[in-house]
Scaffold this motif. Sequence first.
Motif, PDB file in Angstrom:
ATOM      1  N   ALA A  44      76.325  59.751  74.089  1.00 41.74           N
ATOM      2  CA  ALA A  44      76.103  60.228  72.720  1.00 41.74           C
ATOM      3  C   ALA A  44      76.813  59.296  71.748  1.00 41.74           C
ATOM      4  O   ALA A  44      77.860  58.728  72.055  1.00 41.74           O
ATOM      5  N   HIS A 135      67.086  59.553  79.495  1.00 39.26           N
ATOM      6  CA  HIS A 135      66.782  59.970  78.128  1.00 39.26           C
ATOM      7  C   HIS A 135      67.221  58.936  77.087  1.00 39.26           C
ATOM      8  O   HIS A 135      68.303  58.357  77.184  1.00 39.26           O
ATOM      9  N   LEU A 165      65.595  68.925  64.470  1.00 43.05           N
ATOM     10  CA  LEU A 165      66.946  69.345  64.083  1.00 43.05           C
ATOM     11  C   LEU A 165      67.106  69.414  62.568  1.00 43.05           C
ATOM     12  O   LEU A 165      68.214  69.563  62.055  1.00 43.05           O
ATOM     13  N   ASP A 170      66.903  58.063  60.635  1.00 44.38           N
ATOM     14  CA  ASP A 170      67.371  57.183  59.554  1.00 44.38           C
ATOM     15  C   ASP A 170      68.196  56.018  60.079  1.00 44.38           C
ATOM     16  O   ASP A 170      68.947  55.404  59.324  1.00 44.38           O
TER      17      ASP A 170
HETATM   18  N1  CAA Z   1      76.220  65.067  72.053  1.00 46.02           N
HETATM   19  C1  CAA Z   1      77.345  65.476  72.663  1.00 46.02           C
HETATM   20  N2  CAA Z   1      77.405  65.806  73.967  1.00 46.02           N
HETATM   21  C2  CAA Z   1      76.271  65.674  74.682  1.00 46.02           C
HETATM   22  C3  CAA Z   1      75.070  65.232  74.106  1.00 46.02           C
HETATM   23  C4  CAA Z   1      75.073  64.908  72.732  1.00 46.02           C
HETATM   24  N3  CAA Z   1      73.981  64.429  72.083  1.00 46.02           N
HETATM   25  N4  CAA Z   1      74.106  65.218  75.059  1.00 46.02           N
HETATM   26  C5  CAA Z   1      74.704  65.642  76.198  1.00 46.02           C
HETATM   27  N5  CAA Z   1      76.013  65.921  75.982  1.00 46.02           N
HETATM   28  C6  CAA Z   1      76.992  66.407  76.939  1.00 46.02           C
HETATM   29  C7  CAA Z   1      76.676  67.829  77.366  1.00 46.02           C
HETATM   30  O1  CAA Z   1      77.198  68.747  76.443  1.00 46.02           O
HETATM   31  C8  CAA Z   1      77.340  67.878  78.717  1.00 46.02           C
HETATM   32  O2  CAA Z   1      78.721  68.097  78.530  1.00 46.02           O
HETATM   33  P1  CAA Z   1      79.541  69.082  79.526  1.00 46.02           P
HETATM   34  O3  CAA Z   1      79.482  68.399  80.867  1.00 46.02           O
HETATM   35  O4  CAA Z   1      80.903  69.100  78.919  1.00 46.02           O
HETATM   36  O5  CAA Z   1      78.820  70.391  79.515  1.00 46.02           O
HETATM   37  C9  CAA Z   1      77.165  66.475  79.265  1.00 46.02           C
HETATM   38  O6  CAA Z   1      76.882  65.648  78.129  1.00 46.02           O
HETATM   39  C10 CAA Z   1      75.996  66.336  80.204  1.00 46.02           C
HETATM   40  O7  CAA Z   1      74.860  66.892  79.558  1.00 46.02           O
HETATM   41  P2  CAA Z   1      73.720  67.665  80.361  1.00 46.02           P
HETATM   42  O8  CAA Z   1      74.356  68.509  81.438  1.00 46.02           O
HETATM   43  O9  CAA Z   1      72.858  68.356  79.371  1.00 46.02           O
HETATM   44  O10 CAA Z   1      72.994  66.426  81.054  1.00 46.02           O
HETATM   45  P3  CAA Z   1      71.503  66.320  81.561  1.00 46.02           P
HETATM   46  O11 CAA Z   1      71.428  64.987  82.211  1.00 46.02           O
HETATM   47  O12 CAA Z   1      71.110  67.526  82.327  1.00 46.02           O
HETATM   48  O13 CAA Z   1      70.603  66.310  80.217  1.00 46.02           O
HETATM   49  C11 CAA Z   1      69.968  65.534  78.050  1.00 46.02           C
HETATM   50  C12 CAA Z   1      70.618  65.193  79.409  1.00 46.02           C
HETATM   51  C13 CAA Z   1      68.501  65.861  78.234  1.00 46.02           C
HETATM   52  C14 CAA Z   1      70.123  64.262  77.212  1.00 46.02           C
HETATM   53  C15 CAA Z   1      70.662  66.738  77.384  1.00 46.02           C
HETATM   54  O14 CAA Z   1      72.060  66.552  77.491  1.00 46.02           O
HETATM   55  C16 CAA Z   1      70.326  66.911  75.931  1.00 46.02           C
HETATM   56  O15 CAA Z   1      69.261  67.410  75.598  1.00 46.02           O
HETATM   57  N6  CAA Z   1      71.245  66.515  75.023  1.00 46.02           N
HETATM   58  C17 CAA Z   1      71.082  66.708  73.596  1.00 46.02           C
HETATM   59  C18 CAA Z   1      70.102  65.714  72.994  1.00 46.02           C
HETATM   60  C19 CAA Z   1      70.003  65.843  71.483  1.00 46.02           C
HETATM   61  O16 CAA Z   1      69.527  66.824  70.964  1.00 46.02           O
HETATM   62  N7  CAA Z   1      70.467  64.808  70.771  1.00 46.02           N
HETATM   63  C20 CAA Z   1      70.378  64.718  69.338  1.00 46.02           C
HETATM   64  C21 CAA Z   1      69.233  63.764  68.991  1.00 46.02           C
HETATM   65  S1  CAA Z   1      68.908  63.666  67.283  1.00 46.02           S
HETATM   66  C22 CAA Z   1      69.809  62.389  66.708  1.00 46.02           C
HETATM   67  O17 CAA Z   1      70.238  61.527  67.426  1.00 46.02           O
HETATM   68  C23 CAA Z   1      70.018  62.524  65.218  1.00 46.02           C
HETATM   69  C24 CAA Z   1      70.494  61.387  64.436  1.00 46.02           C
HETATM   70  O18 CAA Z   1      70.531  60.234  64.804  1.00 46.02           O
HETATM   71  C25 CAA Z   1      70.908  61.676  63.062  1.00 46.02           C
END
Ligand code: CAA
Length: 272
Positions: A44, A135, A165, A170
Motif C-alpha cells: 500500500a 493486485h 471509494l 488523480d
Molecule cells: N491499505 C492498507 N493496508 C492494506 C491495504 C491497503 N490498501 N491492502 C491490504 N492491506 C493490508 C490488510 O489490511 C492486511 O493487513 P492485516 O494482515 O493486518 O489484516 C494485509 O494487508 C493483507 O491483506 P489481505 O489479507 O486483504 O490480502 P489479500 O492478498 O487476501 O488481498 C487485496 C489483497 C485484494 C489487495 C486486498 O487486501 C484489498 O482489497 N485491499 C484494499 C484495496 C483498496 O481498496 N485499495 C484502495 C485503492 S484506491 C486508491 O488507491 C486511491 C487513491 O490513489 C487516491
Amino acid sequence: MADATLGGSTEAISATELAEIGLRCEVDGEIATITLDRPERRNAQTFATWSALARIGESLPGQVRVVVIRGEGPSFSAGIDLRMFTPEGVPGQGSFGTVATLDDAAFEQAVAEAQRGFLWLRRPDIVSIAAVQGHAIGAGFQLALSCDLRVVAEDVRFCMKEPALGLVPDLTGTKPLVDIVGVSRAIEICLTARTVGAEEAYRLGLAELVVPGEELPAAVRDLVAALLATNRDAATATKRLLRAAPGRTLEEQAAAERAEQALRIRALFASS
Ligand code: CAA
C-alpha cells in the motif's frame, strides 16, 4: 546488485530512508530496480511513497537507462493505504480528513507533489517497466500505467477502484489509460471499478507481455537486455517522438522526425 544511495543532480535518498517508507532502490549499471517493499500491507502506498519516488527520479544516476518497478510479495500494490480514510490516518502523514481542510493552493500543491512521483517515469532518457503480479489497485494500477511498458503475471488483477471509494484517479493514470484503451473502455473500467485480468489486459494493450508468475523476473530481464542493446541516444530520441505523436498532426510529426534524424545523423557522422 549493489544497494544504492542514489546520487544524481538533487538531494540523495538513503536506503535507510527508503526502507522506512517501504521502498528499495537498487542500481546495477544501466538498470535501476525500484521495489515496493511492504508486502505485509500488500505494498500500500502513502504520500511518503510518492515523494520518495519523485526523489528517486530526480537523483537517478545518469547512466541509468531502464527503470523497473516491482512489488514484493503476492501483489504489486493494493493502492493507497486505507488508513488515509480513517480519522487517525497514516502516522506522520495525516488522513483524507486533514487533506480535505487544505485550502485550494495547499491542496493543489499536495496532489502535484504526489503526481511528481509518477510523472518522471515517462521521461525520454529512460524506459520504465512495471513488473506486475497479483493486485494492482487504484494507485497501484496508476503506478503501472505511469510506466512505458507492463510485463504481467498470469494472476494480475488491475482495478481502478477510486470511483467506488468516492474519488477520482488523480495520480496521472487517466491519460495513459485513455491513450491505451480509448475513452469508452476507460469509462467502463473506471466507473464500474471492475477487475481486468491478464488475458484482457494483454488484449487491450495494458500489458506487453503475460507470463506465468514464476517467469516474471526472467521475462523482465530479457526485455531489459533487449532494450539495452539499442543505441541510447537513438532510443531517447525515438521515445521522445513516440510519446509526442498522439498530440501532433501527421505533418507536425513528420517534421519532428526530420529534426530528430538530423541530430542523429550529424552525431553519428561526427563520431565516426
Ligand atoms: N491499505 C492498507 N493496508 C492494506 C491495504 C491497503 N490498501 N491492502 C491490504 N492491506 C493490508 C490488510 O489490511 C492486511 O493487513 P492485516 O494482515 O493486518 O489484516 C494485509 O494487508 C493483507 O491483506 P489481505 O489479507 O486483504 O490480502 P489479500 O492478498 O487476501 O488481498 C487485496 C489483497 C485484494 C489487495 C486486498 O487486501 C484489498 O482489497 N485491499 C484494499 C484495496 C483498496 O481498496 N485499495 C484502495 C485503492 S484506491 C486508491 O488507491 C486511491 C487513491 O490513489 C487516491
